[in-house]
Write an enzyme that holds these catalytic residues in place. Structure first.
Site, short mmCIF file in Angstrom:
data_model
loop_
_atom_site.label_atom_id
_atom_site.label_comp_id
_atom_site.label_asym_id
_atom_site.label_seq_id
_atom_site.Cartn_x
_atom_site.Cartn_y
_atom_site.Cartn_z
N LYS A 295 0.84 -1.20 0.00
CA LYS A 295 0.00 0.00 0.00
C LYS A 295 0.88 1.25 0.00
O LYS A 295 2.05 1.20 0.40
CB LYS A 295 -0.86 0.01 1.27
N ARG A 369 -10.12 -11.84 2.00
CA ARG A 369 -10.86 -12.98 1.48
C ARG A 369 -10.03 -14.26 1.59
O ARG A 369 -10.55 -15.35 1.74
CB ARG A 369 -11.28 -12.70 0.03
N1 BES Z 1 -7.98 -3.86 4.39
C1 BES Z 1 -8.18 -3.44 3.05
C2 BES Z 1 -9.49 -2.71 2.83
C3 BES Z 1 -9.73 -1.43 3.63
C4 BES Z 1 -9.60 -0.21 3.02
C5 BES Z 1 -10.17 -1.48 4.95
C6 BES Z 1 -9.84 0.95 3.71
C7 BES Z 1 -10.41 -0.32 5.64
C8 BES Z 1 -10.26 0.89 5.03
C9 BES Z 1 -8.17 -4.66 2.12
O1 BES Z 1 -7.37 -5.70 2.52
C10 BES Z 1 -7.68 -4.22 0.78
O2 BES Z 1 -6.54 -3.86 0.69
N2 BES Z 1 -8.56 -4.26 -0.22
C11 BES Z 1 -8.22 -3.92 -1.56
C12 BES Z 1 -8.68 -5.06 -2.45
C13 BES Z 1 -8.13 -5.02 -3.85
C14 BES Z 1 -6.63 -5.26 -3.84
C15 BES Z 1 -8.81 -6.08 -4.69
C16 BES Z 1 -8.94 -2.64 -1.92
O3 BES Z 1 -10.08 -2.44 -1.52
O4 BES Z 1 -8.32 -1.81 -2.59
MN MN Z 2 -5.37 -5.55 1.91
#
Ligand code: BES
Ligand code: MN
Ligand code: ZN
Length: 518
Positions: A295, A369
């Site tokens: 990230k 997931r």
């Molecule tokens: N933990 C994050 C999602 C999240 C974002 C939680 C903001 C709380 C606040 C999750 O693991 C993630 O990174 N999701 C990605 C998925 C994508 C890579 C398919 C996303 O939502 O960008």
């Molecule tokens: Mn994530």
């Protein structure tokens, strides 16, 4: 990182955890007979359109009409959630008027009133705050207490001084004066105090940083907090167990971290022997860096709350067991830390899950997931639950769609969706049903495995679809995406001060009350 260095880091973290101040100050919440005090700090509800009534009128008489003059001068109307603060009025140190609106007062409005006075009490240095409530219904007064307990939540253990932001405030007692007196006290202790304590546990777990809570320390905290509760048993799968069970998916998420994953299974058997349980499964990423699909750095600290689902299912078991709910329930916390390193999994890796189904990793940041599907397989295989509900801070997309007002609800079972929506309204943990089209599956096709873990659109919907591939045909299942609900940045709500909300504990408690207790 060497084992040595890790042991050193771990012991420093434990030091931080033990040297800190004791847990946050909380006022004792008590009930007493209705009586109008003549001094001290008093909180009074005010009805919109009928200000000069109820407890307000009683107290106004004691102040020789000073309250009414103050209300007139300030043009205070008593609208819902409005406040008029009157320090040094009459012989009182302080009188705080809180508007409760003009609609019939339902439990949610009572909790919000309680929440506002609880938040105020957490900032006040007054040793004793008295609340006047003329209603003689025990349930109403106990909802005020419930709201106050939720609203006064604070997390102070890492503050080293007793002044500054008022660590000295918020101690002492909060006395609810009501004709319902002892009956309200009994109702609160039996029905709502256990839920408030469960919410506080979940908020503590979520607020703790990633250098204090990782999979193993999460398990320790959960054990401590569930210890002594009747009919609760705990099973923990470590990495050896997971290997034996073929849980390649949760192992793939945890393999980049020196802190290994855990699967924490908490069973509460308060119902009839043999009744199929309700299952709650929570995403427990104790820190989500994204892994190799790393990230951006801005705001990455937030990913300490990526274990909210796990904290909430733990809180749900504590709430149900604490109030002795006549139900069988099982909760699974799927715990791992998502770190980039030389041992981390890569985009493109093919993973075999415990069910035998395989997928190709598109993004190591779609790790929620990945941990959930092994947990979902396990709970269906071992407990044959009557219904399965998973809860996860899963996608940024759901935050864009629903913001901080509703969690996204995904389900192919209309009855279950309706039940969760109703429980949301009753508890204040609101959910909004999102579509789940069969066509979402086309975005998840892989050229070399059964599925892939990301890609396709819409992203919150395809995430739900992916999880659904591990749910047995015909088993009622719902998925809650709480990415926008887990944390409140500023402001807060009456029963949820800024910070960790523990969204879902009250929802699950209400869902069980409304559908699984007869
Ligand atoms: N933990 C994050 C999602 C999240 C974002 C939680 C903001 C709380 C606040 C999750 O693991 C993630 O990174 N999701 C990605 C998925 C994508 C890579 C398919 C996303 O939502 O960008
Ligand atoms: Mn994530
Ligand atoms: Zn995540």
């Amino acid at each position: 990182m060497s084992r040595h260095r890790f042991a050193f880091v771990a012991s420093i973290s434990l030091l931080i955890a033990t040297v800190a101040l004791p847990a946050a100050a909380q006022r004792d919440i008590r009930f007493d007979a209705y009586a109008v005090p003549e001094t001290g700090t008093v909180v009074v509800p005010v009805r919109e359109g009928n200000v000069a009534s109820g407890a307000f009128a009683d107290l106004d008489a004691v102040t020789g009409g000073a309250l009414q003059r103050a209300v007139n001068a300030a043009d205070f109307k008593g609208r819902s959630d409005s406040r008029l603060d009157l320090p040094g009025i009459g012989n009182f140190d302080r009188v705080l008027l809180i508007g409760v609106g003009k609609d019939a007062v339902n439990p949610r409005a009572l909790e919000d009133f309680g929440g506002l006075l609880g938040q105020d009490g957490a900032r006040s240095a007054a040793p004793r705050i008295e609340v006047l409530w003329r209603g003689d219904e025990a349930g109403a007064a106990s909802h005020i207490a419930f709201g106050a307990a939720l609203g006064q939540y604070r997390f102070d253990k890492y503050r080293s001084s007793n002044d500054g932001d008022g660590a000295r405030a918020g101690q002492g007692e909060l006395v609810i004066r009501t004709p319902a007196g002892a009956a309200a006290a009994a109702d609160y202790a039996a029905e709502w105090q256990p839920v408030a304590e469960a919410v506080a546990l979940s908020r503590d777990l979520v607020t703790e940083p990633g250098n204090v809570i990782w999979p193993e320390t999460f398990v320790e905290r959960a054990r401590e907090s569930l210890a002594g509760l009747p009919n609760v048993s705990i099973e923990v799968l470590d990495e050896k167990d997971m290997e034996r069970l073929g849980m390649g998916s949760i192992l793939a998420v945890g393999q980049g971290s020196p802190r290994p994953p855990r699967m924490l299974v908490m069973r509460y058997n308060g119902g009839n022997a043999g009744d199929r349980p309700v299952a709650f499964v929570g995403k427990g990423i104790t820190f989500d860096t994204g892994g190799i699909s790393i990230k951006g750095s801005s705001g990455m600290w937030r990913m300490k709350y990526d274990m909210t689902g796990a904290a909430v299912v733990t809180g749900a078991i504590k709430a149900l067991a604490g109030r002795g709910a006549p139900v069988n329930a099982v909760a699974v916390a799927a715990l791992a830390e998502n770190m980039p390193s030389g041992t981390a999994s890569r985009p493109g890796d093919v993973i075999r899950t415990a069910s035998g189904k395989t997928y190709e990793i598109m993004s190591t940041d779609a790790e929620g997931r990945m941990v959930l599907v092994d947990a979902l397989w396990y709970v269906q295989d071992r407990d044959d639950p009557a219904v399965v509900i998973d809860i996860a801070t899963l996608t940024g997309a759901i935050v864009g769609a629903l913001g901080g007002d509703h969690a996204g609800l995904f389900s192919r079972h209309d009855d279950l969706a309706a039940q969760l929506t109703a429980a949301g309204e009753a508890s204040g943990d609101l959910v909004w049903r999102m579509p789940m089209l069969p066509s979402y599956g086309t975005g998840l096709r892989s050229p070399i495995a059964d599925l892939r873990n990301g890609g396709g659109s819409p992203s919150a919907g395809t995430a739900a679809h992916f999880i659904g591939e591990w749910i047995d045909k015909d088993r009622p299942w719902a998925h809650l995406d709480i990415a926008g609900m887990a944390w409140i940045e500023t402001g807060g709500k009456p029963t949820s001060p800024a910070g960790a909300t523990a969204f879902g504990v009250r929802l699950f408690d209400q869902y069980v009350r409304q559908n699984h207790e007869n």
